[in-house]
Write a protein that holds these residues in place. Structure first.
Motif, mmCIF file in Angstrom:
data_model
loop_
_atom_site.group_PDB
_atom_site.id
_atom_site.type_symbol
_atom_site.label_atom_id
_atom_site.label_comp_id
_atom_site.label_asym_id
_atom_site.label_seq_id
_atom_site.Cartn_x
_atom_site.Cartn_y
_atom_site.Cartn_z
ATOM 1 N N ILE A 190 0.841 -1.191 0.000
ATOM 2 C CA ILE A 190 0.000 0.000 0.000
ATOM 3 C C ILE A 190 0.885 1.253 0.000
ATOM 4 O O ILE A 190 1.815 1.362 0.805
ATOM 5 N N ASP A 191 0.586 2.185 -0.884
ATOM 6 C CA ASP A 191 1.331 3.447 -0.903
ATOM 7 C C ASP A 191 0.920 4.363 0.244
ATOM 8 O O ASP A 191 1.771 4.941 0.928
ATOM 9 N N ILE A 192 -0.381 4.505 0.437
ATOM 10 C CA ILE A 192 -0.874 5.363 1.515
ATOM 11 C C ILE A 192 -2.157 4.769 2.083
ATOM 12 O O ILE A 192 -3.047 4.353 1.338
ATOM 13 N N ALA A 193 -2.207 4.681 3.399
ATOM 14 C CA ALA A 193 -3.370 4.107 4.091
ATOM 15 C C ALA A 193 -4.032 5.177 4.942
ATOM 16 O O ALA A 193 -3.357 5.929 5.655
ATOM 17 N N PHE A 194 -5.347 5.230 4.870
ATOM 18 C CA PHE A 194 -6.132 6.128 5.709
ATOM 19 C C PHE A 194 -6.879 5.288 6.733
ATOM 20 O O PHE A 194 -7.780 4.522 6.388
ATOM 21 N N ILE A 195 -6.466 5.416 7.987
ATOM 22 C CA ILE A 195 -7.007 4.609 9.078
ATOM 23 C C ILE A 195 -7.971 5.460 9.901
ATOM 24 O O ILE A 195 -7.701 6.629 10.189
ATOM 25 N N SER A 196 -9.073 4.860 10.291
ATOM 26 C CA SER A 196 -10.064 5.547 11.123
ATOM 27 C C SER A 196 -10.079 4.938 12.520
ATOM 28 O O SER A 196 -9.545 3.852 12.746
ATOM 29 N N THR A 197 -10.713 5.659 13.447
ATOM 30 C CA THR A 197 -10.833 5.154 14.814
ATOM 31 C C THR A 197 -11.916 5.930 15.550
ATOM 32 O O THR A 197 -12.250 7.052 15.165
ATOM 33 N N SER A 198 -12.457 5.314 16.595
ATOM 34 C CA SER A 198 -13.419 6.004 17.463
ATOM 35 C C SER A 198 -12.768 6.512 18.732
ATOM 36 O O SER A 198 -13.410 7.225 19.514
ATOM 37 N N SER A 199 -11.506 6.153 18.961
ATOM 38 C CA SER A 199 -10.816 6.594 20.177
ATOM 39 C C SER A 199 -9.310 6.601 19.940
ATOM 40 O O SER A 199 -8.746 5.610 19.480
ATOM 41 N N TRP A 200 -8.687 7.736 20.252
ATOM 42 C CA TRP A 200 -7.243 7.840 20.119
ATOM 43 C C TRP A 200 -6.702 8.863 21.106
ATOM 44 O O TRP A 200 -7.426 9.722 21.596
ATOM 45 N N ARG B 161 -1.120 7.991 23.362
ATOM 46 C CA ARG B 161 -0.601 6.622 23.377
ATOM 47 C C ARG B 161 -0.842 5.918 22.049
ATOM 48 O O ARG B 161 -0.035 5.119 21.599
ATOM 49 N N GLY B 162 -1.981 6.196 21.398
ATOM 50 C CA GLY B 162 -2.269 5.548 20.125
ATOM 51 C C GLY B 162 -3.747 5.315 19.926
ATOM 52 O O GLY B 162 -4.590 5.993 20.521
ATOM 53 N N LEU B 163 -4.071 4.349 19.072
ATOM 54 C CA LEU B 163 -5.454 4.025 18.728
ATOM 55 C C LEU B 163 -5.927 2.854 19.566
ATOM 56 O O LEU B 163 -5.163 1.910 19.826
ATOM 57 N N PHE C 166 -9.270 -2.242 24.061
ATOM 58 C CA PHE C 166 -8.150 -2.895 23.396
ATOM 59 C C PHE C 166 -7.248 -1.873 22.700
ATOM 60 O O PHE C 166 -7.717 -1.085 21.878
ATOM 61 N N HIS C 167 -5.970 -1.915 23.035
ATOM 62 C CA HIS C 167 -4.993 -1.049 22.367
ATOM 63 C C HIS C 167 -4.696 -1.645 20.996
ATOM 64 O O HIS C 167 -4.295 -2.801 20.875
ATOM 65 N N ALA C 168 -4.903 -0.848 19.958
ATOM 66 C CA ALA C 168 -4.772 -1.361 18.594
ATOM 67 C C ALA C 168 -3.462 -0.992 17.927
ATOM 68 O O ALA C 168 -2.865 -1.808 17.225
ATOM 69 N N LEU C 169 -2.993 0.244 18.144
ATOM 70 C CA LEU C 169 -1.834 0.713 17.381
ATOM 71 C C LEU C 169 -1.150 1.840 18.139
ATOM 72 O O LEU C 169 -1.807 2.790 18.565
ATOM 73 N N ASP C 170 0.159 1.744 18.312
ATOM 74 C CA ASP C 170 0.921 2.823 18.944
ATOM 75 C C ASP C 170 0.888 4.071 18.073
ATOM 76 O O ASP C 170 0.900 3.981 16.834
ATOM 77 N N ILE C 171 0.882 5.232 18.694
ATOM 78 C CA ILE C 171 0.837 6.476 17.925
ATOM 79 C C ILE C 171 2.079 6.625 17.045
ATOM 80 O O ILE C 171 2.018 7.273 15.984
ATOM 81 N N GLU C 172 3.184 6.014 17.443
ATOM 82 C CA GLU C 172 4.415 6.092 16.647
ATOM 83 C C GLU C 172 4.295 5.375 15.299
ATOM 84 O O GLU C 172 5.120 5.595 14.412
ATOM 85 N N LYS C 173 3.280 4.528 15.148
ATOM 86 C CA LYS C 173 3.039 3.851 13.863
ATOM 87 C C LYS C 173 2.324 4.755 12.864
ATOM 88 O O LYS C 173 2.202 4.405 11.693
#
Length: 254
Positions: free
Chosen positions: A166-176, A179-181, A217-224
């Protein structure tokens, strides 16, 4: 007073006040502003508080998500602004991932007048829209259906994504937060992590109302995350904290 005791006092104050200022905490604890900021940073890393302009507030815990039909009626202007800024980042002939969600759906609307992209999505509504109103090449991930979110989730989705570049990914979330998503839906975790792994650039698209919330549930660190596209209401303090983490921030203003 040792740091742990100061931090307990900070949490106690926040239970009775929505927001407490740095100045107020420094006076109460009889310490410097810098010491208070270090205590807040420690609590923020634990996911218990969030910095706001000039102060701190308790982290809001998200136990469940609204249905897709309810989400689509909220913050429509902000989502449109975010969508417009997002499409400006997409180079011609790119492979693009659009995560499930109503903000991602707005990105899809903004892309409907183009036809040069390969678009990958786990969102049924996005796939349907682009099949009807664009000439993009479209891949749907398949996987277990999430009726409320009108998308697919779980390890089958992750397996599909791990075979993509993937060249560019647009990720969504209901809480961030800093710390991350996070998510109340465990089945979304593998999807978020897989797409972050296979994408050259990872963009979080989310209105500012979702910042400062945390789910089970912690899904993804903000550093990602490479870039956050949000609205103008994200505080200067939160923006600065994200930039300190190496995350670029675009606050859309229309």
């Amino acid at each position: 007073m040792i740091p742990a005791e100061r931090q307990r006092k900070i949490l106690f104050m926040l239970k009775s006040q929505q927001v407490v200022s740095i100045v107020e905490l420094a006076d109460l604890l009889n310490v410097s502003h810098m010491t208070v900021r270090r205590d807040i940073e420690k609590l923020e890393k634990q996911g218990r508080v969030n910095s706001v302009s000039g102060g701190v507030q308790l982290t809001e815990v998200l136990h469940s998500e609204l249905s897709r039909d309810m989400k689509i009626m909220q913050f429509s202007q902000q989502k449109e602004q975010i969508g417009k800024r997002a499409v400006d980042l997409i180079s011609p002939n790119s492979t693009v991932y659009l995560d499930a969600g109503t903000t991602s759906l707005e990105v899809a609307h903004q892309l409907s007048n183009r036809g040069d992209l390969v678009i990958v999505t786990n969102d049924f509504s996005i796939a349907t829209l682009l099949m009807a109103h664009s000439s993009h090449e479209i891949y749907h991930t398949g996987g277990k259906a999430d009726r409320d979110n009108q998308s697919t989730v779980g390890p089958k989705v992750a397996d599909f994504l791990l075979d993509m570049n993937i060249d560019i990914a647009f990720i969504s979330t209901s809480s961030w937060s800093l710390r991350g998503l996070s998510t109340p839906n465990e089945n979304k975790i593998t999807v978020k992590r897989a797409i972050a792994k296979v994408s050259k650039k990872v963009c979080l698209i989310s209105d500012s109302s979702k910042y400062g919330k945390i789910a089970t549930f912690h899904a993804l660190d903000i550093e990602k995350i490479d870039l956050v596209i949000t609205d103008a209401n994200l505080s200067d303090n939160a923006t600065s904290d994200l930039q300190d983490k190496g995350v670029e921030v675009i606050r859309s203003i229309g």
